[in-house]
Design an enzyme around this catalytic site. Structure first.
Site, short mmCIF file in Angstrom:
data_model
loop_
_atom_site.label_atom_id
_atom_site.label_comp_id
_atom_site.label_asym_id
_atom_site.label_seq_id
_atom_site.Cartn_x
_atom_site.Cartn_y
_atom_site.Cartn_z
N SER A 13 0.83 -1.21 0.00
CA SER A 13 0.00 0.00 0.00
C SER A 13 0.86 1.26 0.00
O SER A 13 1.59 1.51 0.96
CB SER A 13 -0.91 0.02 1.24
OG SER A 13 -1.48 1.30 1.42
N PRO A 14 0.79 2.07 -1.05
CA PRO A 14 1.56 3.32 -1.06
C PRO A 14 1.06 4.29 0.01
O PRO A 14 1.84 5.09 0.54
CB PRO A 14 1.34 3.87 -2.47
CG PRO A 14 0.03 3.30 -2.91
CD PRO A 14 -0.03 1.93 -2.28
#
EC number: 5.99.1.4
Length: 200
Positions: A13-14
């Site tokens: 997840s950025p």
């Protein structure tokens, strides 16, 4: 009474990446314990992977990520990033660090930076191990645990805990049974930690 924040996150997840440092700082400021749950998106609860969203929404998602990354002092590499179809092995490595009492927060940040900023393929064991070793951890020991049944059992249990709690997206923070989804919700978590619960 000590404060405990449940932290639902994933290496892929950025948003979890760009929100990690401010979250760590917030927890430290309030002397709060972080209880980590490494998970994927929970589609049963409504999460939608970016690859499954309409093009207009994906385009906005990318631009918004870049805006937030700049605000957080991070650089996201979308153009030359290694393809990574499954970030689960990197997540299992973090679970191994958690269970072995190693610095899992340092490993999490190192894996995320390698993937999202430098475009390294953390899906490869040798890449993950090099990152863990550089972070001062025993990569071989952690990789061995990550590949075993205990890590897989914890991964499954984490998913069930998140599903039951109503978690869908990453990162999600839970304090006193209140969920805060997204790194942009940290101001609401901060208010709650300060004793101001905006919605009961």
């Amino acid at each position: 009474m000590a404060k405990t924040i449940d932290y639902f996150f994933g290496i892929g997840s950025p948003w979890a990446y760009i929100g990690l440092e401010p979250f760590k700082a917030l927890a430290a400021q309030h002397d709060a314990k972080i209880r980590p749950y490494v998970i994927p998106l929970i589609e049963d609860n409504g999460a939608i992977y970016s690859r499954n969203r309409p093009e207009a929404r994906r385009a906005y998602w990318t631009k918004d990520l870049k805006r937030w990354a700049a605000l957080r002092g991070k650089v996201l590499n979308f153009e030359n990033r290694a393809a990574l179809s499954d970030p689960t092995p990197a997540g299992l490595l973090v679970i191994a660090a958690i269970e072995n009492g190693a610095d899992w927060l340092k490993l999490t940040g190192a894996l995320q930076e390698a993937f999202w900023t430098r475009g390294e393929d953390i899906g490869k064991p040798e890449v993950r191990q090099a990152i863990a070793n550089a972070a001062g951890l025993n990569a071989a020991e952690l990789e061995a645990f990550a590949g075993g049944p205990a890590a897989q059992s914890i991964w499954t249990s984490n998913i069930e805990t998140a599903r039951a709690a109503g978690v869908f997206g990453l990162p999600t923070f839970r304090f006193e049974d209140e969920l805060y989804w997204g790194q942009d919700s940290l101001p609401f978590l901060e208010r709650h930690l300060n004793g101001e619960r905006l919605v009961a």
